[in-house]
Design an enzyme around this catalytic site. Structure first.
Site, PDB file in Angstrom:
ATOM      1  N   LYS A  16       0.812  -1.214   0.000  1.00  0.00           N
ATOM      2  CA  LYS A  16       0.000   0.000   0.000  1.00  0.00           C
ATOM      3  C   LYS A  16       0.850   1.272   0.000  1.00  0.00           C
ATOM      4  CE  LYS A  16      -2.132   0.224   3.892  1.00  0.00           C
ATOM      5  NZ  LYS A  16      -1.548   1.338   4.637  1.00  0.00           N
ATOM      6  N   ARG A  92      -8.401   3.685  10.420  1.00  0.00           N
ATOM      7  CA  ARG A  92      -8.175   2.295  10.818  1.00  0.00           C
ATOM      8  C   ARG A  92      -9.202   1.787  11.790  1.00  0.00           C
ATOM      9  NH1 ARG A  92      -1.896   0.596  10.990  1.00  0.00           N
ATOM     10  NH2 ARG A  92      -1.475   2.079   9.364  1.00  0.00           N
ATOM     11  N   ARG A 131      11.200  -8.004   5.086  1.00  0.00           N
ATOM     12  CA  ARG A 131      11.614  -6.607   4.861  1.00  0.00           C
ATOM     13  C   ARG A 131      12.438  -6.045   6.017  1.00  0.00           C
ATOM     14  NH1 ARG A 131       5.854  -3.176   5.238  1.00  0.00           N
ATOM     15  NH2 ARG A 131       5.675  -3.338   7.490  1.00  0.00           N
ATOM     16  N   ARG A 133      11.912  -4.286   8.859  1.00  0.00           N
ATOM     17  CA  ARG A 133      11.777  -2.965   9.478  1.00  0.00           C
ATOM     18  C   ARG A 133      11.877  -3.113  10.990  1.00  0.00           C
ATOM     19  NH1 ARG A 133       6.443   0.113   7.702  1.00  0.00           N
ATOM     20  NH2 ARG A 133       5.711  -0.545   9.753  1.00  0.00           N
ATOM     21  N   ARG A 144      -0.482  -6.658  14.652  1.00  0.00           N
ATOM     22  CA  ARG A 144      -0.991  -5.659  13.709  1.00  0.00           C
ATOM     23  C   ARG A 144      -1.981  -6.281  12.733  1.00  0.00           C
ATOM     24  NH1 ARG A 144       4.452  -3.597  13.219  1.00  0.00           N
ATOM     25  NH2 ARG A 144       4.477  -4.077  11.029  1.00  0.00           N
TER      26      ARG A 144
HETATM   27  P1  ADP Z   1       1.798  -0.723   8.949  1.00  0.00           P
HETATM   28  O1  ADP Z   1       0.947  -0.678   7.725  1.00  0.00           O
HETATM   29  O2  ADP Z   1       2.884  -1.734   8.844  1.00  0.00           O
HETATM   30  O3  ADP Z   1       1.022  -0.788  10.225  1.00  0.00           O
HETATM   31  P2  ADP Z   1       2.117   2.151   9.105  1.00  0.00           P
HETATM   32  O4  ADP Z   1       3.300   2.925   8.690  1.00  0.00           O
HETATM   33  O5  ADP Z   1       0.837   2.421   8.423  1.00  0.00           O
HETATM   34  O6  ADP Z   1       2.597   0.638   8.955  1.00  0.00           O
HETATM   35  O7  ADP Z   1       1.880   2.335  10.676  1.00  0.00           O
HETATM   36  C1  ADP Z   1       2.859   2.035  11.637  1.00  0.00           C
HETATM   37  C2  ADP Z   1       2.264   2.125  13.048  1.00  0.00           C
HETATM   38  O8  ADP Z   1       1.806   3.485  13.289  1.00  0.00           O
HETATM   39  C3  ADP Z   1       1.017   1.269  13.298  1.00  0.00           C
HETATM   40  O9  ADP Z   1       1.355  -0.037  13.674  1.00  0.00           O
HETATM   41  C4  ADP Z   1       0.326   2.066  14.423  1.00  0.00           C
HETATM   42  O10 ADP Z   1       0.927   1.817  15.692  1.00  0.00           O
HETATM   43  C5  ADP Z   1       0.601   3.499  14.046  1.00  0.00           C
HETATM   44  N1  ADP Z   1      -0.500   4.055  13.199  1.00  0.00           N
HETATM   45  C6  ADP Z   1      -0.404   4.452  11.893  1.00  0.00           C
HETATM   46  N2  ADP Z   1      -1.582   4.882  11.430  1.00  0.00           N
HETATM   47  C7  ADP Z   1      -2.467   4.746  12.443  1.00  0.00           C
HETATM   48  C8  ADP Z   1      -3.857   4.993  12.590  1.00  0.00           C
HETATM   49  N3  ADP Z   1      -4.607   5.462  11.575  1.00  0.00           N
HETATM   50  N4  ADP Z   1      -4.432   4.725  13.781  1.00  0.00           N
HETATM   51  C9  ADP Z   1      -3.716   4.261  14.803  1.00  0.00           C
HETATM   52  N5  ADP Z   1      -2.407   3.988  14.751  1.00  0.00           N
HETATM   53  C10 ADP Z   1      -1.773   4.236  13.577  1.00  0.00           C
END
Ligand code: ADP
Length: 193
Positions: A16, A92, A131, A133, A144
């Site tokens: 994504k 989310r 990956r 990270r 997650r």
């Molecule tokens: P991933 O898709 O691997 O979760 P992201 O970069 O989208 O990676 O997000 C990393 C982390 O940031 C998430 O695991 C969460 O803890 C936090 N986060 C990101 N976006 C949100 C959101 N919309 N609501 C709550 N937490 C978020």
């Protein structure tokens, strides 16, 4: 080109983030990634960033209040009106989705397209494991993905009732997946009044 306002959904590891960059480059919309915004705060070592890091490292979600605040702030900036937006990683939860709808109404912004980049759980798990990270520990990945099914997957139905909703097959090369997205977005733009 007419600005387009869209949301992209997809499991962690679905590609994504990569596809979002390709889409915003092609269509000029402002890329709003809550993950990137949170990581930028962590890098700047702000008080807020430090708090967010603890939550993110555990694979948990940052509070709706915080997320809705930063998204509303960003959507209110003038480039969004001119160029359109692409929301990546947000909403989310149902709370974030409801707050988003209210913010869009308040700013008189449309929502033109909601995309779901579909990649099965097995495939995203193996992609993430390779990956490497910092927050990609096996435990955090499982948490997650569990949260995604629980909190985020129900939003697909919420948005499918609100307007244009398209499922995109996320398997294949980056270019193949982008071609699928490109075709759908181009069609929606040309249908836009
Ligand atoms: P991933 O898709 O691997 O979760 P992201 O970069 O989208 O990676 O997000 C990393 C982390 O940031 C998430 O695991 C969460 O803890 C936090 N986060 C990101 N976006 C949100 C959101 N919309 N609501 C709550 N937490 C978020």
């Amino acid at each position: 080109m007419k600005p387009i306002n869209l949301i992209i959904f997809g499991r962690q590891g679905s590609g994504k983030g990569t596809q979002s960059l390709m889409v915003t480059e092609e269509f000029g919309s402002v890329h709003i990634s809550t993950g990137d915004m949170l990581r930028a705060a962590i890098e700047q070592a702000t008080e807020f960033g430090l708090q967010a890091k603890t939550v993110m490292d555990r694979g948990e979600l940052v509070s709706d209040e915080v997320i809705s605040g930063i998204v509303a702030e960003r959507l209110g900036q003038s480039d969004v009106m001119q160029q359109g937006f692409l929301l990546d990683g947000v909403p989310r939860t149902l709370g974030q989705a409801e707050s988003l709808i209210a913010v869009l109404e308040g700013l008189d912004l449309s929502l033109d397209l909601v995309l779901n980049l579909e990649v099965p759980i097995d495939e995203v798990t193996s992609r993430m494991m390779s990956r490497g990270r910092e927050d990609d520990t096996e435990e955090a990945i499982a948490r997650r993905l569990g949260l995604y099914e629980q909190e985020t997957a129900p939003l697909l139905e919420f948005f499918s009732e609100k307007g244009v909703f398209e499922v995109i097959d996320g398997l294949g090369s980056e270019t193949e997946v982008f071609e699928r997205l490109n075709a759908v977005i181009t069609r929606v733009i040309s249908d836009k009044k």
